[in-house]
Design an enzyme around this catalytic site. Structure first.
Site, PDB file in Angstrom:
ATOM      1  N   GLU A  91      -0.501  74.649 -23.133  1.00 38.32           N
ATOM      2  CA  GLU A  91       0.483  73.669 -23.565  1.00 38.32           C
ATOM      3  C   GLU A  91       1.585  73.518 -22.531  1.00 38.32           C
ATOM      4  O   GLU A  91       2.115  72.437 -22.338  1.00 38.32           O
ATOM      5  CB  GLU A  91       1.111  74.074 -24.911  1.00 38.32           C
ATOM      6  N   CYS A 126       2.223  63.151 -25.380  1.00 39.11           N
ATOM      7  CA  CYS A 126       1.034  63.885 -24.958  1.00 39.11           C
ATOM      8  C   CYS A 126      -0.079  62.879 -24.648  1.00 39.11           C
ATOM      9  O   CYS A 126       0.076  61.689 -24.933  1.00 39.11           O
ATOM     10  CB  CYS A 126       0.611  64.874 -26.042  1.00 39.11           C
TER      11      CYS A 126
END
Length: 135
Positions: free
Chosen positions: A8, A17
């Site tokens: 991440e 994202c």
């Protein structure tokens, strides 16, 4: 939690994202708004809280015994894709049927975002599968 932090990364300012979802810290999406910023201390606290919550939800849907490594791999998977994706997956069906090897082979199928294969997801799924089969 190591895989989550590794894949991440940590961003203290909200961003979109690859799936187009506002995200912050170590992949947190709950209540995130673009333009939001947080501290490293907040990001660290959130990832611990979220890991614990995801672990509890994964434990509820898995009906077979798991090693610590298997649990960690599944939590990383669910953290990235959502518990719903895991709950409805062939991976979970095979696992709950006792087919650990078959379940491990399913990680690789989950390497797309927005219909595109992403190198980062391919690497993450390979790392999760490797952890899952590690004694």
């Amino acid at each position: 939690m190591g895989l989550i932090k590794q894949f991440e990364g940590c961003k203290l300012s909200a961003y979109l994202c690859p799936a187009g979802i506002p995200t912050i810290g170590y992949g947190r999406t709950t209540g995130v708004k673009l333009g939001q910023t947080i501290t490293q201390t907040q990001a660290d606290a959130w990832v611990v809280d979220e890991y614990d919550a995801f672990e509890a939800r994964v434990r509820r849907i898995v009906t077979v015994p798991l090693s610590a490594n298997q649990l960690g791999a599944l939590v990383s998977f669910a953290y990235n894709l959502g518990v719903g994706a895991l709950a409805s997956s062939t991976l979970l069906r095979l696992l709950n049927a006792g087919d650990y090897k078959g379940a491990a082979a399913q990680f690789a199928r989950w390497n797309k975002a927005g219909g595109r294969v992403l190198t980062g997801l391919t690497k993450r799924r390979a790392a999760e599968a490797a952890l899952f089969v590690k004694p």
